[in-house]
Enzyme design. Structure first.
Site, mmCIF file in Angstrom:
data_model
loop_
_atom_site.group_PDB
_atom_site.id
_atom_site.type_symbol
_atom_site.label_atom_id
_atom_site.label_comp_id
_atom_site.label_asym_id
_atom_site.label_seq_id
_atom_site.Cartn_x
_atom_site.Cartn_y
_atom_site.Cartn_z
ATOM 1 N N HIS A 72 2.829 -9.510 -7.514
ATOM 2 C CA HIS A 72 1.424 -9.198 -7.218
ATOM 3 C C HIS A 72 0.601 -10.462 -7.427
ATOM 4 O O HIS A 72 0.844 -11.231 -8.355
ATOM 5 C CB HIS A 72 0.921 -8.091 -8.150
ATOM 6 C CG HIS A 72 -0.549 -7.826 -8.020
ATOM 7 N ND1 HIS A 72 -1.108 -7.277 -6.896
ATOM 8 C CD2 HIS A 72 -1.578 -8.048 -8.886
ATOM 9 C CE1 HIS A 72 -2.418 -7.166 -7.068
ATOM 10 N NE2 HIS A 72 -2.723 -7.622 -8.261
ATOM 11 N N CYS A 128 -2.100 -7.412 -1.108
ATOM 12 C CA CYS A 128 -2.733 -8.274 -2.114
ATOM 13 C C CYS A 128 -2.581 -9.753 -1.808
ATOM 14 O O CYS A 128 -3.536 -10.526 -1.929
ATOM 15 C CB CYS A 128 -2.194 -7.948 -3.504
ATOM 16 S SG CYS A 128 -0.433 -8.341 -3.749
#
Length: 314
Positions: A73, A187
């Site tokens: 992430h 993301c």
């Protein structure tokens, strides 16, 4: 009525005029952006450090486990030289990844029901331990307060118009030059857009290697099927509607281990043995004629951008 496949590849991600209200049916296990705050206005003369942040997905729950699979992430951090305050900015799903990737099949509803939105989250502080222990926290550039404020305006636009999370990148083969049919919108793409905006404003980035995770499906040329109304509406294609519902059924949340393994075999049968995948992208359905290696998680380098304006920075 079905249309012929579009020949413009990749299909451009669609932007919208506003963000729709979320349906109460859509519930997140973990609250979206629980400590979020407005982006502050910085003083023009401020010098702000910009940090690349990366950690394994669900690091808060599983530690570095998913990092071994390179499922990461991404976020970006800022530090104001005038105030000493740190900030974190990231983009992620409102209702967790599973809901963004697969729909719910609700009783009494013909069309699959999607709980899918993604959004930016900005909050004060950088959790050093979270990013450093199993991931990355590294300075990539410095910017002025003026540049930060311009970036903030862009974030507002980007967040209000790019509202749906798209998990999959879909391309023709593992070859780096192969055709990309659909690009993901998640993301890491938000971070890449943010870096590019800063570069366009004049930021000069350090020359360091930066890698990002992509989940790729491999397919022949996709076939356009239609939207919710044309497939599931009163004048829709009932055979196609049933096929799409049947495809998504094994991806539902499972109550027992036995149900899970039964449905795993169904997924393998449809995706790998029968080369079938139904993709929902830009509120439209596409058929993907799947081909080997079917799915791959890659962690590849995407260089930091080079701007075109007079620069302020490192």
């Amino acid at each position: 009525e079905l249309r012929a496949p579009r020949r413009r590849w990749p299909v451009p991600y669609r932007r919208f005029d506003y963000r729709p209200k979320t349906d109460p049916y859509c519930q997140a296990r973990y609250t979206f952006c629980p400590t979020g705050s407005a982006i502050p206005v910085m003083k023009e003369e401020d010098v702000i450090e910009v940090y690349r942040l990366q950690a394994p997905v669900w690091e808060f729950k599983y530690g570095g486990l998913l990092g071994h699979l390179k499922i990461m992430h991404d976020a970006v951090g800022f530090r104001s030289s005038l105030t000493g305050k740190n900030y974190t900015m990231e983009w992620y799903e409102l209702f967790q990844l599973g809901n963004c990737t697969f729909p719910h099949l609700r009783p009494g509803m013909d069309a699959p029901f999607w709980c899918n939105q993604g959004a930016a989250c900005f909050y004060e502080g950088i959790d050093d331990a979270h990013w450093k222990e199993n991931g990355t926290l590294v300075l990539v550039t410095t910017i002025s307060g003026t540049m930060f404020n311009e970036m903030a305006k862009w974030v507002k636009y980007d967040n209000e118009t790019g509202i749906y999370y798209e998990t999959w990148t879909v391309q023709a083969s593992p070859d780096k030059k192969s055709t990309v049919w659909f690009d993901s919108y998640e993301c890491s793409k938000f971070i890449l857009r943010t870096y590019q905006k800063l570069a366009d404003l004049g930021a000069v980035f350090k020359k360091i290697q930066t890698n990002y995770t992509s989940i790729i499906l491999f397919s022949g040329e996709p076939i356009y099927l239609g939207n919710e109304t044309s497939i599931f509406g009163p004048q829709g294609n009932k055979t196609l509607a049933a096929a799409i519902r049947d495809f998504y059924n094994p991806f539902k949340p499972h109550q027992t281990v036995r149900e899970f393994f039964v449905d795993i075999f169904k997924i393998i049968d449809r995706v790998i043995l029968n080369h079938q995948f139904y993709l929902f992208y830009n509120l439209e359905y596409w058929f993907l004629p799947m081909k080997s290696p079917y799915l791959k998680i890659i962690y590849e380098e995407v260089p930091l951008p080079v701007g075109s304006k007079a620069s302020f920075g490192v």
